[in-house]
Design a protein around this motif. Sequence first.
Motif, PDB file in Angstrom:
ATOM      1  N   UNK A 130       0.378  -0.735  -0.293  1.00  8.93           N
ATOM      2  CA  UNK A 130      -0.159  -0.219  -0.107  1.00  8.93           C
ATOM      3  C   UNK A 130       0.686   1.040   0.014  1.00  8.93           C
ATOM      4  N   UNK A 131       2.429   0.710  -0.030  1.00  8.32           N
ATOM      5  CA  UNK A 131       3.131   1.900  -0.306  1.00  8.32           C
ATOM      6  C   UNK A 131       4.210   2.662   0.836  1.00  8.32           C
ATOM      7  N   UNK A 132       3.292   2.482   2.551  1.00  8.78           N
ATOM      8  CA  UNK A 132       3.997   2.457   3.589  1.00  8.78           C
ATOM      9  C   UNK A 132       4.824   1.652   3.725  1.00  8.78           C
ATOM     10  N   UNK A 133       6.333   2.538   4.279  1.00 16.16           N
ATOM     11  CA  UNK A 133       7.330   2.319   4.738  1.00 16.16           C
ATOM     12  C   UNK A 133       7.565   2.093   5.514  1.00 16.16           C
ATOM     13  N   UNK A 134       8.288   0.846   6.049  1.00 17.13           N
ATOM     14  CA  UNK A 134       8.282   0.149   7.590  1.00 17.13           C
ATOM     15  C   UNK A 134      10.259   0.270   6.923  1.00 17.13           C
ATOM     16  N   UNK A 181       6.253   3.168  12.232  1.00 18.07           N
ATOM     17  CA  UNK A 181       4.625   2.956  12.255  1.00 18.07           C
ATOM     18  C   UNK A 181       3.096   3.511  11.114  1.00 18.07           C
ATOM     19  N   UNK A 182       2.689   2.087  11.415  1.00 12.93           N
ATOM     20  CA  UNK A 182       1.466   1.809  10.484  1.00 12.93           C
ATOM     21  C   UNK A 182       0.212   2.686  10.590  1.00 12.93           C
ATOM     22  N   UNK A 183      -1.331   2.174   9.613  1.00 14.61           N
ATOM     23  CA  UNK A 183      -2.461   2.188  10.535  1.00 14.61           C
ATOM     24  C   UNK A 183      -3.031   1.236   9.844  1.00 14.61           C
ATOM     25  N   UNK A 184      -4.245   1.043  11.432  1.00 15.18           N
ATOM     26  CA  UNK A 184      -5.360  -0.317  10.985  1.00 15.18           C
ATOM     27  C   UNK A 184      -6.242   0.165  11.244  1.00 15.18           C
ATOM     28  N   UNK A 185      -7.262  -0.015   9.846  1.00 12.39           N
ATOM     29  CA  UNK A 185      -8.663  -0.088  10.064  1.00 12.39           C
ATOM     30  C   UNK A 185      -9.227  -0.939  10.792  1.00 12.39           C
ATOM     31  N   UNK A 186      -9.791  -0.407  11.761  1.00 14.82           N
ATOM     32  CA  UNK A 186     -10.675  -1.762  12.696  1.00 14.82           C
ATOM     33  C   UNK A 186     -11.612  -2.346  11.953  1.00 14.82           C
ATOM     34  N   UNK A 187     -12.252  -4.026  12.028  1.00 18.24           N
ATOM     35  CA  UNK A 187     -13.242  -4.224  11.703  1.00 18.24           C
ATOM     36  C   UNK A 187     -14.049  -4.870  13.094  1.00 18.24           C
ATOM     37  N   UNK A 188     -13.025  -4.986  13.701  1.00 20.68           N
ATOM     38  CA  UNK A 188     -13.824  -5.982  14.926  1.00 20.68           C
ATOM     39  C   UNK A 188     -13.134  -6.338  16.712  1.00 20.68           C
ATOM     40  N   UNK A 189     -13.455  -5.855  18.040  1.00 12.42           N
ATOM     41  CA  UNK A 189     -12.786  -5.571  18.778  1.00 12.42           C
ATOM     42  C   UNK A 189     -12.674  -7.889  18.916  1.00 12.42           C
ATOM     43  N   UNK A 190     -12.023  -8.295  20.161  1.00  9.63           N
ATOM     44  CA  UNK A 190     -12.823  -9.676  20.835  1.00  9.63           C
ATOM     45  C   UNK A 190     -12.269  -9.126  22.212  1.00  9.63           C
ATOM     46  N   UNK A 191     -12.523  -8.880  23.112  1.00 11.67           N
ATOM     47  CA  UNK A 191     -12.526  -8.597  24.889  1.00 11.67           C
ATOM     48  C   UNK A 191     -12.180  -9.824  25.309  1.00 11.67           C
ATOM     49  N   UNK A 227      -7.113  -4.300   8.619  1.00 13.04           N
ATOM     50  CA  UNK A 227      -6.769  -4.118   7.989  1.00 13.04           C
ATOM     51  C   UNK A 227      -5.920  -3.657   7.798  1.00 13.04           C
ATOM     52  N   UNK A 228      -4.202  -3.916   7.031  1.00 12.84           N
ATOM     53  CA  UNK A 228      -3.496  -2.594   6.876  1.00 12.84           C
ATOM     54  C   UNK A 228      -3.127  -2.975   5.597  1.00 12.84           C
ATOM     55  N   UNK A 229      -3.669  -1.880   4.852  1.00 14.56           N
ATOM     56  CA  UNK A 229      -3.089  -1.431   3.173  1.00 14.56           C
ATOM     57  C   UNK A 229      -3.633  -2.768   2.220  1.00 14.56           C
ATOM     58  N   UNK A 230      -5.338  -3.623   2.751  1.00  9.93           N
ATOM     59  CA  UNK A 230      -5.228  -4.022   1.848  1.00  9.93           C
ATOM     60  C   UNK A 230      -5.178  -5.812   3.339  1.00  9.93           C
ATOM     61  N   UNK A 231      -4.805  -6.126   3.744  1.00 10.13           N
ATOM     62  CA  UNK A 231      -4.171  -7.061   4.355  1.00 10.13           C
ATOM     63  C   UNK A 231      -4.772  -7.285   5.423  1.00 10.13           C
ATOM     64  N   UNK A 232      -5.102  -8.454   5.536  1.00  9.21           N
ATOM     65  CA  UNK A 232      -5.835  -8.662   7.448  1.00  9.21           C
ATOM     66  C   UNK A 232      -4.981  -8.863   8.945  1.00  9.21           C
ATOM     67  N   UNK A 247      -3.433   4.583  14.841  1.00 11.29           N
ATOM     68  CA  UNK A 247      -1.853   3.440  14.130  1.00 11.29           C
ATOM     69  C   UNK A 247      -1.207   2.466  15.535  1.00 11.29           C
ATOM     70  N   UNK A 248      -0.494   2.100  14.979  1.00 19.39           N
ATOM     71  CA  UNK A 248       0.115   0.832  15.462  1.00 19.39           C
ATOM     72  C   UNK A 248       1.714   0.686  15.302  1.00 19.39           C
ATOM     73  N   UNK A 249       2.836  -0.404  15.934  1.00 14.04           N
ATOM     74  CA  UNK A 249       4.423  -0.498  15.161  1.00 14.04           C
ATOM     75  C   UNK A 249       4.494  -1.728  15.538  1.00 14.04           C
ATOM     76  N   UNK A 250       5.551  -1.985  14.951  1.00 18.83           N
ATOM     77  CA  UNK A 250       5.788  -3.452  15.084  1.00 18.83           C
ATOM     78  C   UNK A 250       7.050  -2.940  15.812  1.00 18.83           C
ATOM     79  N   UNK A 251       7.473  -4.090  16.634  1.00 22.95           N
ATOM     80  CA  UNK A 251       8.673  -4.709  17.903  1.00 22.95           C
ATOM     81  C   UNK A 251      10.063  -5.628  16.671  1.00 22.95           C
TER      82      UNK A 251
END
Length: 366
Positions: free
Chosen positions: A257-261, A304-314, A324-329, A346-350
């Motif tokens: 999706x063009x995001x650079x990490x 850092x990336x952006x997540x489009x949230x679908x749902x959350x499980x508590x 979804x992150x750039x069209x991928x789960x 917003x989210x990030x990876x270790x």
Amino acid sequence: MSDVILRNVNKIYPNGVQAVFDFNIEIEHGEFIVLAGPSGCGKSTTLRMIAGLEEISSGDLIINGKRVNDVAPRDRDIAMVFQNYALYAHMTVYQNLAFSLTIRKVDSDEIHVRVMKAAEILGLTPYLNRKPKQLSGGQRQRVAVGRSIVRNPVVFLFDEPLSNLDAKLRGTMRKEIMLLHKRLNSTFVYVTHDQIEALTLADRIVVMADGRVQQIASPKEMFDCPVNLFVAGFIGTPPMNFYNGEITPDGYFLHIDGTKIKLNDTQREALFDKGYAGKRVVMASRPDYVFVDDAMLSENVDSTIQIDVDYTEFLGAYSLIYGMFGGENIIAKINDRFDTSNRQIKACFEMKKVHFYDVDSTNVIV
């Protein structure tokens, strides 16, 4: 000395279908080996070849130093616990435990000693006069295990013994099987499709797919260092996240999706040395290492990336964010105190916990 050795073992059925390809392993005395994989991967067929219930097409099976390819199951010094308990409904618990010794004409006093010892180990002493229909599922499974214990075999074989139990009872029985293994100090070979059972029980896990061994490793090594995309996706709950992209000449993973990490020094050096600059790869991260808190975001601004949230499980102590992150789960495992009402976060990876895999071979690069 190894209790069980499989050398280049293959299974080919008369119709030409090959169920197991070149299976190789040496199982040391006292090891707890778990064969894991999805249905149809060849794990139960491998166990049945060890037991003598399936013929070996080629290769060698050695038990306790003796090649046993052509030895009858009853003479292999193994005992098998089945998924469906296989108890005799008309017999008491005592009679079920004693049956295999009775047909071998073992002395009655010796039978009694062995049965009472097995019953004590498994907590079955109060139930010796009951019949299977008067027992719970967990008690029936303990009787099935007890029938194996009385024989004092070199190797215990378990074919998905907990799959018929409910979730709570499975957890209890896992603990009992683990304690039993330590108490007996015997060799266990255990088949399951449940990777939680594999991780909690095994000294070493053998992951199989399509009849082939994918990886043999300790649970920790299997979880931390999966050798290919199949193992990465199979071991771990929830499973690993996979992201498609390419390695840029300036040291970044460029997502589709063009995001650079930004790669860390170790990753950049390994990927460049192996010729992956400018090539497509798969980046993988466990949900445990996808972070959304401010402290981690400030430390990892280059991932850092952006997540489009679908749902959350508590789930009590933590929650799982599915999105979804750039069209991928993507799945993120987060502290339950985080506000999950936002539809975009917003989210990030270790990055030191991130893996890179070859697109074509699916094998790990770094």
